[in-house]
Scaffold this active site. Sequence first.
Site, short mmCIF file in Angstrom:
data_model
loop_
_atom_site.label_atom_id
_atom_site.label_comp_id
_atom_site.label_asym_id
_atom_site.label_seq_id
_atom_site.Cartn_x
_atom_site.Cartn_y
_atom_site.Cartn_z
N LYS A 20 -39.97 -31.81 -11.46
CA LYS A 20 -39.97 -30.53 -11.52
C LYS A 20 -38.75 -29.92 -11.65
CE LYS A 20 -44.00 -30.30 -8.35
NZ LYS A 20 -44.62 -30.09 -7.13
N TYR A 60 -52.31 -25.14 -11.56
CA TYR A 60 -52.51 -25.00 -10.09
C TYR A 60 -53.50 -24.23 -9.60
CZ TYR A 60 -48.35 -27.53 -8.81
OH TYR A 60 -47.41 -28.55 -8.72
N GLU A 137 -55.30 -32.76 -17.00
CA GLU A 137 -54.00 -32.44 -16.76
C GLU A 137 -53.19 -32.85 -18.26
OE1 GLU A 137 -52.26 -33.86 -13.28
OE2 GLU A 137 -53.17 -32.16 -12.07
N1 UDP Z 1 -46.86 -26.69 -2.10
C1 UDP Z 1 -45.98 -25.66 -1.42
N2 UDP Z 1 -46.26 -25.57 -0.17
C2 UDP Z 1 -47.52 -26.17 0.62
C3 UDP Z 1 -48.23 -27.07 -0.16
C4 UDP Z 1 -47.87 -27.16 -1.42
O1 UDP Z 1 -45.22 -25.22 -1.99
O2 UDP Z 1 -47.76 -25.79 1.80
C5 UDP Z 1 -46.81 -26.76 -3.53
C6 UDP Z 1 -45.84 -28.18 -3.72
O3 UDP Z 1 -44.92 -28.18 -4.68
C7 UDP Z 1 -46.99 -29.09 -4.13
C8 UDP Z 1 -47.71 -28.23 -5.00
O4 UDP Z 1 -47.68 -26.91 -4.32
O5 UDP Z 1 -46.63 -30.23 -5.05
C9 UDP Z 1 -49.17 -28.77 -5.25
O6 UDP Z 1 -49.94 -28.64 -3.85
P1 UDP Z 1 -50.67 -30.14 -3.80
O7 UDP Z 1 -51.66 -29.71 -2.74
O8 UDP Z 1 -51.74 -30.08 -5.06
O9 UDP Z 1 -50.09 -31.56 -3.63
P2 UDP Z 1 -49.54 -32.62 -4.44
O10 UDP Z 1 -50.90 -33.09 -5.50
O11 UDP Z 1 -48.30 -32.17 -5.56
O12 UDP Z 1 -49.08 -33.61 -3.79
#
Ligand code: UDP
Length: 161
Positions: A20, A60, A137
């Site tokens: 990222k 997302y 994806e």
């Molecule tokens: N995210 C955030 N705040 C939160 C939860 C998620 O900013 O409280 C962001 C973070 O960058 C995360 C992304 O949203 O990686 C996608 O969230 P997901 O739940 O899909 O988690 P991941 O699969 O990335 O672990």
Amino acid sequence: GHRSASSSPDIRERTLIAVKPDGVQRRLVGKVIQRFEQRGFKLVGLKMLQVSEDILAQHYSHLRAKPFYPDLVDYMTSGPVVIMVWEGYNVVQSTRSMVGHTNPVEAPPGTVRGDFGLHVSRNVVHASDSVEGAKGEIQLWFQRQEILNWESCDQAISCEL
Ligand code: UDP
């Protein structure tokens, strides 16, 4: 020897990994790549790009209603990302555990987020969380011809030259 189809491991499983914008800014691209190479996975796609809001909204889509979504868009479009496709046995599950919990506070040392991250809103990397999710994806981020089916030199004469 003979192997039945059910016992032969799927070495072609693929996942999408991204460094990222914070990871790029902090010069962590090489360290992230090195971990997956060292584990034994094969890099089959790699590019650097500025993310558009459109692709991010698709990537997302499950988070669009969350209160942090606008900040997530700002973060993810703040600079270039490095986006990759990795291939190998159980690559989705193994890379998820190497990346660690979404919130770096919950990610143990030794994981990417546990070693390099401080806050959930700046967690350095993305990794697909299921084989099906990875397929979608990869289709979203890559054109078919951008994924290269190269053979490891382990099986080639060029290894010995
Ligand atoms: N995210 C955030 N705040 C939160 C939860 C998620 O900013 O409280 C962001 C973070 O960058 C995360 C992304 O949203 O990686 C996608 O969230 P997901 O739940 O899909 O988690 P991941 O699969 O990335 O672990």
